[in-house]
Structures are given as C-alpha cells and as structure tokens.
Design an enzyme around this catalytic site. Sequence first.
Site, PDB file in Angstrom:
ATOM      1  N   HIS A 155      -8.864   0.818   0.281  1.00  0.00           N
ATOM      2  CA  HIS A 155      -8.800  -0.224  -0.742  1.00  0.00           C
ATOM      3  C   HIS A 155     -10.162  -0.881  -0.965  1.00  0.00           C
ATOM      4  CE1 HIS A 155      -4.529   0.351  -0.836  1.00  0.00           C
ATOM      5  NE2 HIS A 155      -4.447   0.135   0.459  1.00  0.00           N
ATOM      6  N   SER A 157       0.840  -1.202   0.000  1.00  0.00           N
ATOM      7  CA  SER A 157       0.000   0.000   0.000  1.00  0.00           C
ATOM      8  C   SER A 157       0.873   1.251   0.000  1.00  0.00           C
ATOM      9  CB  SER A 157      -0.963  -0.032   1.193  1.00  0.00           C
ATOM     10  OG  SER A 157      -1.946   0.978   1.101  1.00  0.00           O
TER      11      SER A 157
END
Length: 381
Positions: free
Chosen positions: A191, A87
């Site tokens: 996400h 990420s």
Amino acid sequence: MRAFIFPGQGSQAKGMGKELFDKYPELVEKADKILGYSIKELCLEDPENKLNNTQYTQPALYTVNALSYYDEVDTSGEKPDFLAGHSLGEYNALLAAGCFDFEAGLKLVKKRGELMSQVKDGAMAAIMNSSKAEIEQILADNNLTNVDLANYNSPTQIVISGASDEIAAAKSVFSFGKVLFYPLNTSGAFHSRFMQESRDKFRTYAKRFKYAEPQIPVISNVTAEPYKEGELITNLPEQISSTVMWSDSILHLLSIDQDMEFKEIGHGNVLTKLVAGIKRHVKKEQQAQAKNNTRTEPVKATEQAEPTAQPKAAAVSHDSVVEKVKAWNAKHPVGTKVKSSMPGYEALETRSEAVVLFSHRAAVYMKGYNGYFDLDEIQAL
C-alpha cells in the site's frame, strides 16, 4: 443494520480454519487444484513455514475467510446489509456480494500475492497515538521521503510503509510521549508507491475476468464509500498501492447507522478491536461536542419546555441537519475547493458528498485529510 467485515494479512495463524475444511470438501478440493498444494495442510500444519510468506498468506486467508462466511450464512441463515474487508479481506467482501465466485476470487488473490511478494527491500510499521498531520510533518522534518502512509486503521493507529532503511530509521523519531512504534512482520512495502509495478501487472491480469455488480453494498478501501457501478476493475488494482481507508470506511458505516452491528468473519479479532477503538473515539467526540453545546447560564422558567415537547424539538434539529446536507450537495459537487475556519486548513478539496454523521452532524470528507469537516466550519471558494 449489520455489517460483515473480513480481516487481511497479519491475522493469519497456524491452525486457522481447523473446524471448516472438512465441512466444505468440494471448495477445499477446488482450492488445492488452483494453488497446486494442500490449503488445509498449509493452514493447520504449515510444515515448510510458508504461512507468513505473502504469496501463501493471501490465498490461505482468502480461503479461511470464505469458508467462514459460508459457515456463518449456513448456520444463521442471515446475510448482512453491508460488507467491508481490510486489504486482502476486501476480496472476501466482494465474493460475499456476488461479484465473482470462489474460484475466480482465489485466482485473483493468488496472483495478487505472487506479485506483491516479488517487491523486496520494503517494510511497514504501525504508529500509535499520533495524527496523520503529525506523522507527515515528522517524516518531512527527518527527510524520510521514501515512506508513505499505508493504512488509516483507526484515529489512533496509522501504518507507514516504505524503504526498509527509512522505516528502521523512523523508529527513533516516533518514540516520544505517548507515541508508540511497532514494526510489522511483512515482506514488502504494501500500500505504498513501491507497489506500483505490481499494481500495473495485476491490472492486466484482472482484466481477464468478468465481474458482477455487488448485490450487497461493499465499502471500498480506496474511497471509503460503497463501490459504484464499474469501479471494481479500477479499485482492485489501485488498492495494492494506495492507502487503506479503514477508519473512514467504518465512520461511513456509522454515519448510515450509529448502531451498526459489526461481525468479523474469519480468523481472529483484529478488526473487532479496531472498530471498538473507532467507536470509542466517536463517543469521545460526541461527548466533547455535547459539552461545548451545553448552556452555561441558568434556563429561565419561561424557556422550559414540557417533557412531551422534547422529542419533537430533537426531530426538528435532525431535519435541519438533513436539509443542510441536501442544500450543500445541490450546490457543491464533489471536488469543490473550500477553506476552513480552522487554522492550518485554508486550502481543501471535498472528496465526497456531504452526509449526516451520527444523526446530528452535517459533514463532508476532504481529499488528503483523514476525517470529516463540519459544513459550518467550511466555506466554498
């Protein structure tokens, strides 16, 4: 071969980077000017308890990861063969690959954190010891329609993300047998589809910058494959709202070199533990496959090979796998519709070229499925 991996949000802790800030005063000064506050004070003292707030967490982790990388290179004099980041950590991987400089990366991360922190009423949770298919089925059976699968961290750990009330409701339905449910300390549904507005705003902002192509291969969270030319401006915004394909990223690196060395750069060892779990899963799979391939009948004396012939036989076997992969890729492009001989997987679509996994397995990754299928188990439609 060696891969550097950079952790993302969730790995932050008060005191991180303690030994680094005074070693790189010029970079720390640049960070303070961009952020408008002391990054050293935030990381070491956190006097206003902001370190766990997304808009502060992300710049803090990016800075500590970056300083850790510079320190590693300055100390060892060595650079990796591959890079990957989880990420937020992917920005550090791209920094290390020469795609942008420290200041540009920090400006991108600062905006990313600000936009993501504005999305409210979301939550995340990690589910242990359950498969993608099982999680999706349980969510559907319980009408939890506002929950997405956010992170494929390992074969035994998947993170879900979505509306706060539905994540809370999911706790009871994922509490059975060996399945474990862990709420995560995050301020939003990262996400997931709930980040699409942030994604679109970030895309507009990211277009202000110029990017170079990676000088070292970087594995993308979005595709679990190395960045291709021109993909950076597409994948970075998309990463905000799409699934982090971490487990598949590590599997991809292991398919290149099953003895790949992984070194976590930054604070903590979250990714080191995930990689260890993925390797254990791979080892179990290999052992199971070897067991299935073991001959149960006695070998006749006339079939016994001389010891010197064994390496040659193994090499031929590997060559045949390589040829099988080449033949598949020559005939079937990415996006080919296929069916599997495995029950329940009759309608599939490839999302990668075929590759050689673990030196002995010809396989291809399927769209919408967290893993690879053996070429021997599928048939093109």
